[in-house]
Scaffold this active site. Structure first.
Site, PDB file in Angstrom:
ATOM      1  N   TYR A 119     -68.095 -36.969  59.532  1.00  0.00           N
ATOM      2  CA  TYR A 119     -67.080 -38.059  59.256  1.00  0.00           C
ATOM      3  C   TYR A 119     -65.901 -37.449  60.006  1.00  0.00           C
ATOM      4  CZ  TYR A 119     -63.800 -40.498  56.236  1.00  0.00           C
ATOM      5  OH  TYR A 119     -62.852 -41.244  55.944  1.00  0.00           O
ATOM      6  N   GLU A 207     -61.225 -44.644  61.015  1.00  0.00           N
ATOM      7  CA  GLU A 207     -62.492 -43.981  60.563  1.00  0.00           C
ATOM      8  C   GLU A 207     -63.614 -44.128  61.250  1.00  0.00           C
ATOM      9  OE1 GLU A 207     -64.426 -45.546  57.052  1.00  0.00           O
ATOM     10  OE2 GLU A 207     -63.883 -43.812  56.118  1.00  0.00           O
TER      11      GLU A 207
END
Ligand code: ADP
Ligand code: MG
Length: 398
Positions: A119, A207
């Site tokens: 992530y 993101e």
């Protein structure tokens, strides 16, 4: 403003970031050609909606056996078939709510061989007022669970805006992700390009989940979600053009056309107020007297009667609204303009719920008189507390 994954990837590609080859499908008859344009042997079919959790989502109603919003295919024919099936279906994910989102676009992408999912995100940290990196070794589809249950696995640090991005930021991320050797250099390059994209395009959030390594160890952005700062969009016409209005709340969309600051909420009392601070106070006081606001709405300082009419129409178009509270403090705004706007709106759309109006300030007597003479069934109020109590009572009685 949010954009779709495929648009975000297009943008990141322009900044030299590693994203895979892909084709966007807008109509069913474009599916075959799009699938054939990708080399295989693995295709990934990805529903494009402005909400995450697509992989774990499901299609509502008809599409039995269609699985989630991210599907693997082993041939171009299979990929095109799945894409055709997804188009027009409603995808429900943890982020869309039960109503789901209609899929109007499907992205076909070359399948990646994934060694590990990480992530990595950039966002504006409101506490430090700086851009922050957030990263975790536990990327993929359950980052919310990771953050809630094992927060120590989510690493975050901010960048000094005066110095900007420095290679050591990238190294810090690489070490946090457990990358080694040449991957560290790749990560330093990638983190720097993300920072450049973020700042140059005035993003609020960027993101990459997941950021993956392939079996050879190379990094690739497999998903991309971007939110832009609306106040800076005027500087980026090409980005503003990426807006997909079908993804927005129809009421908020109309509001934005009329330059009204409107946010839909889930209570029962529609509010029309001038000034953001007064609008917040109005929502608070509705809560204090035991009900909940159906929206935030600031009609602005110098609204015209037409704008007020549109605002009123937006409020009444919300099926949850059981009562309306108009709370205006006339400064630049004149109370008679508000009164005229309300009357025009009621004449156009009717009034099926109780309406409490509190006017104060510039031209207040004229405004009150206009409403009195209109013959409308309006409950007048003297001050904010009185107004809130009256509308809450009227809704409870109705
Ligand atoms: P969402 O976050 O909305 O669920 P993602 O794009 O992150 O959608 O896809 C979900 C998962 O599907 C990813 O975590 C990854 O495991 C897999 N996936 C996505 N794109 C690809 C691709 N091009 N090749 C292989 N697997 C993919
Ligand atoms: Mg994702």
């Amino acid at each position: 403003m949010n954009i779709h994954e495929y648009q975000a990837k297009g943008l990141l590609r322009d900044f030299g970031l590693p994203v895979g080859q892909g084709e966007i499908i807008l109509t069913p008859d474009a599916a075959d050609q799009a699938a054939a344009a990708l080399p295989g042997p693995l295709w990934v079919v990805k529903a494009q909606i402005h909400a995450g959790g697509r992989g774990k989502g499901h299609f509502r109603e008809t599409a039995a056996g269609l699985g989630g919003g991210v599907r693997l295919a082993r041939s171009a024919t299979e990929a095109a078939d799945i894409a055709r099936q997804m188009l027009g279906q409603t995808l429900v994910t943890a982020q869309t709510g039960a109503a789901g989102r209609k899929v109007g676009r499907v992205y076909l992408e070359a399948g990646a061989d994934i060694a590990h999912e990480f992530y990595l995100a950039l966002l504006i940290d409101r506490q430090t007022s700086r851009i922050s990196y957030v990263c975790s070794t536990e990327g993929g589809m359950d980052i919310e669970t990771v953050a809630a249950e094992t927060p120590e696995k989510v690493i975050s640090f901010s960048v000094d805006p005066a110095a900007g991005y420095q290679p050591w930021h990238g190294r810090r991320i690489a070490f946090a992700l457990g990358l080694t050797g040449a991957q560290v250099k790749e990560c330093v390059d990638l983190a720097g390009k993300l920072y450049t994209a973020f700042t140059q395009c005035d993003m609020e959030m960027l993101e990459i989940n997941p950021l993956v390594t392939d079996p050879a160890g190379h990094l690739r952005c497999l998903d991309a979600k971007i939110a832009f700062d609306n106040n800076a969009l005027y500087r980026h016409p090409a980005i503003a053009a990426l807006r997909d209005e079908t993804e927005e709340d129809p009421k908020e969309l109309v509001a934005s056309k009329y330059d009204l600051n409107y946010i839909a909420l889930d209570g029962t009392i529609g509010c029309m107020v001038n000034g953001a601070g007064l609008a917040m106070a109005t929502m608070d006081i509705i809560k204090l007297y035991g009900a909940a606001p159906a929206n935030f709405l600031d009609v602005g300082g110098g609204a015209t009667a037409e704008k007020v009419t549109e605002a009123f129409k937006i409020i009444t178009s919300d099926p949850n609204v059981q009562g309306i509270l108009v709370n205006i403090f006339g400064g630049i705004m004149r109370c008679d303009i508000i009164a005229e706007g309300i009357i025009v709106a009621v004449q156009e759309v009717g009034l099926k719920v109780p309406l409490v109006v509190r006017l104060e300030g510039t031209n207040v007597e004229l405004g009150k008189e206009i409403i009195r003479n209109s013959g409308l069934n309006v409950i007048p109020a003297d001050d904010l507390a009185d107004a809130a109590q009256k509308i809450v009572q009227a809704v409870k009685a109705g």
